[in-house]
Design a protein around this motif. Structure first.
Motif, mmCIF file in Angstrom:
data_model
loop_
_atom_site.group_PDB
_atom_site.id
_atom_site.type_symbol
_atom_site.label_atom_id
_atom_site.label_comp_id
_atom_site.label_asym_id
_atom_site.label_seq_id
_atom_site.Cartn_x
_atom_site.Cartn_y
_atom_site.Cartn_z
ATOM 1 N N CYS A 168 0.814 -1.076 -0.007
ATOM 2 C CA CYS A 168 0.023 -0.059 0.135
ATOM 3 C C CYS A 168 0.896 1.202 -0.145
ATOM 4 C CB CYS A 168 -1.016 -0.064 1.170
ATOM 5 S SG CYS A 168 0.029 0.349 2.870
ATOM 6 N N GLU A 170 0.850 4.045 1.595
ATOM 7 C CA GLU A 170 1.404 4.520 3.227
ATOM 8 C C GLU A 170 2.368 3.789 3.641
ATOM 9 O OE1 GLU A 170 -1.946 3.907 2.351
ATOM 10 O OE2 GLU A 170 -2.274 6.340 1.963
ATOM 11 N N GLU A 212 0.505 -2.624 -10.290
ATOM 12 C CA GLU A 212 0.982 -2.138 -8.972
ATOM 13 C C GLU A 212 1.940 -0.934 -9.040
ATOM 14 O OE1 GLU A 212 -0.525 -6.396 -8.492
ATOM 15 O OE2 GLU A 212 0.790 -5.117 -10.002
ATOM 16 N N THR A 216 0.301 2.031 -7.033
ATOM 17 C CA THR A 216 0.777 1.761 -5.517
ATOM 18 C C THR A 216 2.243 2.277 -5.430
ATOM 19 O OG1 THR A 216 -0.735 0.004 -5.096
ATOM 20 C CG2 THR A 216 1.078 0.487 -3.296
#
Length: 237
Positions: A168, A170, A212, A216
């Motif tokens: 993710c 973060e 991804e 992300t």
């Protein structure tokens, strides 16, 4: 230095370390009789000394100071014993407690057999996660080093099919910040350069081999750059 899985190579590595002079005093957490038996098998002349807190620890080659942690059952090299799994974790527990209390300055861990610990009914995925839980560390980061190359991992000890879902923005950004801070503090790099690998072949090939990198990884890199870090990527692994 924790001796790790008693049936594995860990005790051998501890004894090998003892054959050399050390710049810093070394305390080995292990079953004393296990080390004595392994030294005989390896034909190593190592003098084992008992560890006593507060007393000087030898740095002389050919000596090893041992903090005795007894095995549940006798050990044969190469033959795993489920009953000894708890002792493997006790070594880590004692070393971490010693580090937290200032008794030890740092810890080094010899290899463990993760499957055996799980076979004993103890949930365990690896040193990284186990020590993080003991120390209350929310986001541990594993770094591997070889010469001037340093590789930090975004995920640890997961089945391959679970890696994508574990990524993710973060967490990746936090990992990059931890890596940068660690390179500054422990490796003396005032402005470390960090290259971030993609997840998919060819870093996703513009989304044709997975997205991804687009959804992300690239956003996490952008946030890290905005925070002043020298980060490049995502690059083909």
């Amino acid at each position: 230095l924790t001796a790790g899985e008693p049936a594995g190579i860990g005790p051998d590595l501890c004894l090998a370390a003892a054959t050399r002079p050390r710049a810093a005093p070394l305390v080995c957490l292990a079953d004393r009789e296990l080390l004595a038996d392994r030294a005989r098998r390896l034909k190593l002349s190592i003098r084992l000394q008992d560890y006593r807190p507060g007393e000087a620890v030898s740095r002389v080659a050919g000596t090893l100071t041992v903090l005795h942690q007894p095995l549940a059952v006798a050990c044969e090299p190469g033959r795993l014993q489920v009953r000894n799994a708890a002792q493997v974790l006790q070594l880590i527990d004692r070393a971490v407690t010693g580090c937290q209390g200032g008794e030890f300055s740092a810890m080094v861990t010899a290899p463990v057999q993760k499957s055996l610990i799980n076979d004993a009914g103890i949930a365990f995925t690896g040193h990284t996660e186990y020590i993080a839980a003991l120390t209350g560390t929310a986001l541990p980061v594993m770094m591997l080093t070889a010469g001037t190359l340093r590789v930090a991992l975004a995920t640890t000890h997961l089945p391959l099919r679970a890696v994508s879902a574990a990524l993710c923005i973060e967490t990746l950004q936090q990992t990059l910040q931890i890596v940068a801070a660690g390179l500054q503090r422990y490796f003396g790099l005032p402005r470390p350069r960090i290259a971030v690998c993609g997840l998919n072949p060819h870093a996703g090939e513009g989304g044709h081999l997975g997205d991804e990198e687009i959804t992300t990884i690239a956003p996490a890199i952008a946030r890290a750059r905005a925070a002043g870090l020298a980060v490049e990527g995502p690059l083909p692994a």
